[in-house]
Design a protein around this motif. Structure first.
Motif, PDB file in Angstrom:
ATOM      1  N   TRP A  22       1.177  -1.108  -0.086  1.00  0.00           N
ATOM      2  CA  TRP A  22       0.505   0.071  -0.298  1.00  0.00           C
ATOM      3  C   TRP A  22       0.933   1.437   0.248  1.00  0.00           C
ATOM      4  CZ3 TRP A  22      -5.408   0.538   1.106  1.00  0.00           C
ATOM      5  CH2 TRP A  22      -6.092  -0.579   0.564  1.00  0.00           C
ATOM      6  N   GLN A  23       1.835   1.532   0.087  1.00  0.00           N
ATOM      7  CA  GLN A  23       3.284   2.203   0.906  1.00  0.00           C
ATOM      8  C   GLN A  23       3.208   2.567  -0.254  1.00  0.00           C
ATOM      9  OE1 GLN A  23       5.922   2.246   3.988  1.00  0.00           O
ATOM     10  NE2 GLN A  23       4.184   2.129   5.529  1.00  0.00           N
ATOM     11  N   GLN A  24       3.379   1.412  -0.967  1.00  0.00           N
ATOM     12  CA  GLN A  24       4.634   2.306  -2.118  1.00  0.00           C
ATOM     13  C   GLN A  24       3.466   2.159  -3.699  1.00  0.00           C
ATOM     14  OE1 GLN A  24       5.685  -2.076  -4.147  1.00  0.00           O
ATOM     15  NE2 GLN A  24       6.272  -1.542  -5.940  1.00  0.00           N
ATOM     16  N   LEU A  25       2.149   2.118  -3.438  1.00  0.00           N
ATOM     17  CA  LEU A  25       1.414   2.681  -4.358  1.00  0.00           C
ATOM     18  C   LEU A  25       1.072   4.276  -3.818  1.00  0.00           C
ATOM     19  CD1 LEU A  25      -0.198   0.406  -5.743  1.00  0.00           C
ATOM     20  CD2 LEU A  25      -2.761   0.959  -4.410  1.00  0.00           C
ATOM     21  N   TYR A  26       0.741   4.183  -2.585  1.00  0.00           N
ATOM     22  CA  TYR A  26       0.870   6.160  -2.504  1.00  0.00           C
ATOM     23  C   TYR A  26       2.000   6.467  -2.787  1.00  0.00           C
ATOM     24  CZ  TYR A  26      -3.206   4.671   0.760  1.00  0.00           C
ATOM     25  OH  TYR A  26      -4.955   5.238   1.185  1.00  0.00           O
ATOM     26  N   ARG A  27       2.550   6.303  -3.069  1.00  0.00           N
ATOM     27  CA  ARG A  27       4.439   6.803  -3.003  1.00  0.00           C
ATOM     28  C   ARG A  27       4.095   6.911  -4.013  1.00  0.00           C
ATOM     29  NH1 ARG A  27       7.460   3.716   0.309  1.00  0.00           N
ATOM     30  NH2 ARG A  27       7.715   1.921  -1.601  1.00  0.00           N
ATOM     31  N   ILE A  28       4.164   6.098  -4.643  1.00  0.00           N
ATOM     32  CA  ILE A  28       3.611   6.334  -6.799  1.00  0.00           C
ATOM     33  C   ILE A  28       2.871   7.271  -6.977  1.00  0.00           C
ATOM     34  CG2 ILE A  28       3.257   4.938  -8.851  1.00  0.00           C
ATOM     35  CD1 ILE A  28       4.898   2.238  -7.429  1.00  0.00           C
ATOM     36  N   ALA A  29       1.670   6.975  -6.497  1.00  0.00           N
ATOM     37  CA  ALA A  29       0.445   7.637  -6.718  1.00  0.00           C
ATOM     38  C   ALA A  29       0.649   8.589  -6.664  1.00  0.00           C
ATOM     39  CB  ALA A  29      -0.777   7.448  -6.233  1.00  0.00           C
ATOM     40  N   ALA A  30       0.810   9.716  -5.363  1.00  0.00           N
ATOM     41  CA  ALA A  30       1.065  10.900  -5.460  1.00  0.00           C
ATOM     42  C   ALA A  30       2.239  11.850  -6.215  1.00  0.00           C
ATOM     43  CB  ALA A  30       2.490  10.926  -3.686  1.00  0.00           C
ATOM     44  N   GLU A  31       3.681  10.980  -7.066  1.00  0.00           N
ATOM     45  CA  GLU A  31       3.993  11.198  -7.287  1.00  0.00           C
ATOM     46  C   GLU A  31       4.103  12.036  -9.180  1.00  0.00           C
ATOM     47  OE1 GLU A  31       8.064   8.874  -6.644  1.00  0.00           O
ATOM     48  OE2 GLU A  31       7.780   9.034  -9.285  1.00  0.00           O
ATOM     49  N   VAL A  32       2.968  10.976  -9.316  1.00  0.00           N
ATOM     50  CA  VAL A  32       2.443  10.487 -10.502  1.00  0.00           C
ATOM     51  C   VAL A  32       0.982  12.194 -10.611  1.00  0.00           C
ATOM     52  CG1 VAL A  32       0.412   9.803 -12.071  1.00  0.00           C
ATOM     53  CG2 VAL A  32       2.317   7.882 -11.072  1.00  0.00           C
ATOM     54  N   PHE A  33       0.567  12.153  -9.500  1.00  0.00           N
ATOM     55  CA  PHE A  33      -0.288  13.823  -9.545  1.00  0.00           C
ATOM     56  C   PHE A  33       0.011  14.829  -9.096  1.00  0.00           C
ATOM     57  CE2 PHE A  33      -3.224  10.123  -6.537  1.00  0.00           C
ATOM     58  CZ  PHE A  33      -3.741  10.481  -7.620  1.00  0.00           C
ATOM     59  N   ALA A  34       1.600  14.834  -8.653  1.00  0.00           N
ATOM     60  CA  ALA A  34       1.815  16.137  -8.317  1.00  0.00           C
ATOM     61  C   ALA A  34       3.227  16.048  -9.988  1.00  0.00           C
ATOM     62  CB  ALA A  34       3.506  15.653  -7.735  1.00  0.00           C
ATOM     63  N   GLY A  35       3.476  15.319 -10.874  1.00  0.00           N
ATOM     64  CA  GLY A  35       3.447  15.120 -11.654  1.00  0.00           C
ATOM     65  C   GLY A  35       2.831  15.767 -12.966  1.00  0.00           C
ATOM     66  N   TYR A  36       1.145  16.233 -12.887  1.00  0.00           N
ATOM     67  CA  TYR A  36       0.808  17.346 -13.335  1.00  0.00           C
ATOM     68  C   TYR A  36      -0.144  17.885 -13.066  1.00  0.00           C
ATOM     69  CZ  TYR A  36      -0.182  12.760 -17.391  1.00  0.00           C
ATOM     70  OH  TYR A  36       0.553  11.256 -17.571  1.00  0.00           O
ATOM     71  N   GLY A  37       0.278  18.540 -11.367  1.00  0.00           N
ATOM     72  CA  GLY A  37       0.406  19.810 -10.806  1.00  0.00           C
ATOM     73  C   GLY A  37      -0.901  19.699 -10.001  1.00  0.00           C
ATOM     74  N   TYR A  38      -1.608  18.565  -9.433  1.00  0.00           N
ATOM     75  CA  TYR A  38      -2.612  18.226  -8.427  1.00  0.00           C
ATOM     76  C   TYR A  38      -2.185  18.393  -7.307  1.00  0.00           C
ATOM     77  CZ  TYR A  38      -5.099  17.072 -13.005  1.00  0.00           C
ATOM     78  OH  TYR A  38      -5.776  17.087 -13.681  1.00  0.00           O
ATOM     79  N   GLY A  39      -2.760  18.901  -6.315  1.00  0.00           N
ATOM     80  CA  GLY A  39      -2.676  19.069  -5.029  1.00  0.00           C
ATOM     81  C   GLY A  39      -3.484  18.117  -3.977  1.00  0.00           C
ATOM     82  N   GLU A  40      -3.101  17.644  -3.117  1.00  0.00           N
ATOM     83  CA  GLU A  40      -3.841  16.581  -1.940  1.00  0.00           C
ATOM     84  C   GLU A  40      -5.070  17.493  -1.039  1.00  0.00           C
ATOM     85  OE1 GLU A  40      -3.664  13.509   0.554  1.00  0.00           O
ATOM     86  OE2 GLU A  40      -1.825  14.614   0.950  1.00  0.00           O
ATOM     87  N   ASN A 100     -14.810  31.072 -10.609  1.00  0.00           N
ATOM     88  CA  ASN A 100     -13.838  31.728 -11.245  1.00  0.00           C
ATOM     89  C   ASN A 100     -12.772  31.006 -11.086  1.00  0.00           C
ATOM     90  OD1 ASN A 100     -15.284  32.718 -13.321  1.00  0.00           O
ATOM     91  ND2 ASN A 100     -16.367  35.028 -12.097  1.00  0.00           N
ATOM     92  N   GLN A 101     -12.360  29.700 -10.678  1.00  0.00           N
ATOM     93  CA  GLN A 101     -11.121  29.503 -11.208  1.00  0.00           C
ATOM     94  C   GLN A 101     -10.604  28.488 -11.392  1.00  0.00           C
ATOM     95  OE1 GLN A 101      -9.409  29.551  -6.860  1.00  0.00           O
ATOM     96  NE2 GLN A 101     -11.048  30.493  -6.164  1.00  0.00           N
ATOM     97  N   GLN A 102      -9.306  27.651 -11.907  1.00  0.00           N
ATOM     98  CA  GLN A 102      -9.488  26.481 -12.343  1.00  0.00           C
ATOM     99  C   GLN A 102      -8.940  25.831 -11.268  1.00  0.00           C
ATOM    100  OE1 GLN A 102      -6.733  25.948 -15.579  1.00  0.00           O
ATOM    101  NE2 GLN A 102      -8.481  26.956 -16.620  1.00  0.00           N
ATOM    102  N   GLN A 103      -8.842  24.462 -10.689  1.00  0.00           N
ATOM    103  CA  GLN A 103      -8.079  23.853  -9.901  1.00  0.00           C
ATOM    104  C   GLN A 103      -8.479  22.200 -10.243  1.00  0.00           C
ATOM    105  OE1 GLN A 103      -7.621  24.964  -6.711  1.00  0.00           O
ATOM    106  NE2 GLN A 103      -8.799  26.314  -6.392  1.00  0.00           N
ATOM    107  N   ARG A 104      -6.895  21.889  -9.900  1.00  0.00           N
ATOM    108  CA  ARG A 104      -7.001  20.136  -9.836  1.00  0.00           C
ATOM    109  C   ARG A 104      -6.100  19.773  -8.624  1.00  0.00           C
ATOM    110  NH1 ARG A 104      -4.601  22.953 -14.394  1.00  0.00           N
ATOM    111  NH2 ARG A 104      -4.002  21.946 -16.275  1.00  0.00           N
ATOM    112  N   LEU A 105      -6.710  19.089  -8.205  1.00  0.00           N
ATOM    113  CA  LEU A 105      -7.076  18.089  -6.792  1.00  0.00           C
ATOM    114  C   LEU A 105      -7.460  16.178  -6.912  1.00  0.00           C
ATOM    115  CD1 LEU A 105      -9.900  20.337  -5.238  1.00  0.00           C
ATOM    116  CD2 LEU A 105      -7.000  20.814  -4.544  1.00  0.00           C
ATOM    117  N   TRP A 106      -6.964  16.416  -6.047  1.00  0.00           N
ATOM    118  CA  TRP A 106      -6.202  15.062  -5.403  1.00  0.00           C
ATOM    119  C   TRP A 106      -6.960  13.892  -3.841  1.00  0.00           C
ATOM    120  CZ3 TRP A 106      -3.055  12.045  -2.518  1.00  0.00           C
ATOM    121  CH2 TRP A 106      -1.960  12.385  -2.599  1.00  0.00           C
ATOM    122  N   TYR A 107      -7.675  13.558  -3.765  1.00  0.00           N
ATOM    123  CA  TYR A 107      -7.636  12.842  -3.010  1.00  0.00           C
ATOM    124  C   TYR A 107      -7.097  11.336  -2.643  1.00  0.00           C
ATOM    125  CZ  TYR A 107     -12.391  11.205  -4.722  1.00  0.00           C
ATOM    126  OH  TYR A 107     -12.965  10.929  -5.437  1.00  0.00           O
TER     127      TYR A 107
END
Ligand code: ATP
Ligand code: MG
Length: 428
Positions: A22-40, A100-107
């Motif tokens: 699970w930790q490995q999965l979370y690490r990779i996912a967090a990296e991919v989300f950040a790679g597209y400019g998504y904030g948690e 009136n704004q753009q947001q890129r989010l992940w959870y």
């Protein structure tokens, strides 16, 4: 032992070897989300029941029969969240993130649905999700899909299919609803009971029916593409072109509707044939009406969510190498002086390489017993220290896994060289 407590049905513990995956999965996912400019965005597990009724829809499986709802001490009806999008919109509105704004989010986190537990289906399960607000064009649909494709690829997953459909805008949906309703009413008596109940309240839901008999009837149902207007067609064409530009293959599935009412326009799923009936690993779409429906101003939105347990099941099914979290080194020591030296050397090794996993034998024991613990820990090497080694300021290094390239099965290393020599032996 008879009266031991058990976990609640459908609620699972995750034990160390799996939790490391699970930790490995979370690490990779967090990296991919950040790679597209998504904030948690971190959202609470509990919301007002009305939020989910209003967003997911009264006539959906989730709201009709799957929510964990209760009345709290103040008399409010609350529910454990069955999904993340409703909470994300609620939080976005509450904190002024959407106007009136753009947001890129992940959870990421647990979701709760009272379903029949089976492989790949639980009552507490976990999702990653992304949501993008304030962007109306197909470019952002393509972006969230490209992000999902990259996530699956980074996890080492193959053999997954991207299925795509469009539900058009609300006008298209209304027109299609008429056409579908007319078709369904002609076959009403042959539909399964759930579908019969839904024909008049929510005919599009019937397309999502699990019954094989209903699905067979639906083979001849009108396709939503026949109801598209120019805008719906242009958006869908634009998305397909953008996916083509990125080299992402997809299949158009004209029967694809999602189990949630807020979707409009684009819908998609990544599916696999390797998880039996639980074949959808990731799913999402556009939901341009939801922000307004929850009290905000009209705001375009698109997102997806994936089931973490299903990703892990698929990684196992496909033999993807998963981190077990096992120790690299297990330090055995015989006698007081050796025990103290081992403690100091272990700290030095952790200083030299913070990602090194070193387990120190505790509770004494004969060498054979300590080596057995070393083996059980999953460590690659046992380090052995006795009085003679302390005297000579050396350590015996025993390979426990006999890995190719791990060098001689046993060697003696001087203390000052221990960190650098082990760096060449240990596999991360
Ligand atoms: P399904 O058709 O499998 O019930 P769904 O359409 O209800 O899925 P969504 O609400 O779109 O699913 O949730 C997105 C993803 O979350 C699913 O594709 C799946 O991977 C995962 N998921 C949904 N429900 C469960 C569950 N009860 N247990 C485990 N994972 C789930
Ligand atoms: Mg479901």
């Amino acid at each position: 032992m008879a009266n031991l407590f058990r976990s609640v049905r459908g609620f699972n513990d995750v034990l160390p070897p799996d939790a490391a995956a699970w930790q490995q999965l979370y690490r990779i996912a967090a990296e991919v989300f950040a790679g597209y400019g998504y904030g948690e965005i971190k959202l609470p597990l509990l919301e007002q029941t009305a939020l989910f009724k209003r967003s997911i829809g009264e006539v959906t499986d989730i709201v009709e029969k799957e929510m964990f709802s209760f009345v709290d001490r103040e008399g409010d009806s609350l529910s454990l969240r069955p999904e993340g999008t409703a909470s994300c919109v609620r939080a976005g509105l509450e904190h002024g993130l959407l106007h009136n704004q753009q947001q890129r989010l992940w959870y990421a986190g647990p979701m709760f649905r009272h379903e029949r537990p089976q492989a790949g289906r639980y009552r507490q399960f976990h999702q990653f999700g992304v949501e993008a607000y304030g962007m109306a064009g197909p470019d952002i649909d393509a972006e969230v899909i490209a992000l999902s494709a990259r996530l699956l690829k980074r996890l080492g997953l193959g053999d997954v299919t991207l299925e795509l459909n469009s539900l058009g805008g609300s006008d298209v949906r209304l027109r299609y609803r008429e056409a579908l309703l007319e078709f369904l009413l002609r076959h009403e008596s042959s539909l399964d009971a759930d579908s019969q109940r839904r024909v008049r309240t929510n005919p599009l839901r019937v397309l999502d029916a699990k019954s094989a008999q209903t699905q067979a009837i639906l083979a001849d149902a009108p396709s939503i593409a026949e109801s598209f207007d120019d805008h719906a067609r242009a958006h869908f064409d634009g998305l397909q072109q953008a996916l083509g530009d990125l080299g992402l293959a997809f299949t158009i599935n004209p029967r694809l509707v999602r189990g949630i009412d807020y979707y409009t326009s684009t819908v998609f799923e990544w599916t696999t044939s390797q998880l039996g009936a639980q074949g959808t690993v990731l799913a999402g779409g556009r939901y341009d009406g939801l922000v307004e429906q929850l009290g905000g101003s009209s705001t375009p939105a698109v997102g997806w969510a994936c089931g973490i347990e299903r990703l892990l099941l698929l990684m196992k099914a496909q033999g993807v190498a998963i981190d077990s979290g096992a120790a690299h080194l297990y330090f055995c020591s015989l006698g007081d002086a050796a025990q103290r030296a081992a403690g100091q050397l272990a700290e030095q090794l952790r200083d030299a390489d913070p990602s090194l996993r070193v387990v120190l034998n505790a509770g004494g024991g004969k060498l054979a017993a300590q080596l057995k613990r070393a083996d059980r820990s999953g460590a690659q090497f046992a380090l052995v220290l006795g009085d003679a080694e302390v005297e000579a300021r050396t350590v015996q290094v025993k390979s426990l896994r006999g890995e190719p390239g791990s060098g001689a099965a046993q060697q003696i290393l001087p203390w000052p060289e221990l960190a650098s020599r082990l760096a060449g032996l240990v596999k991360h």
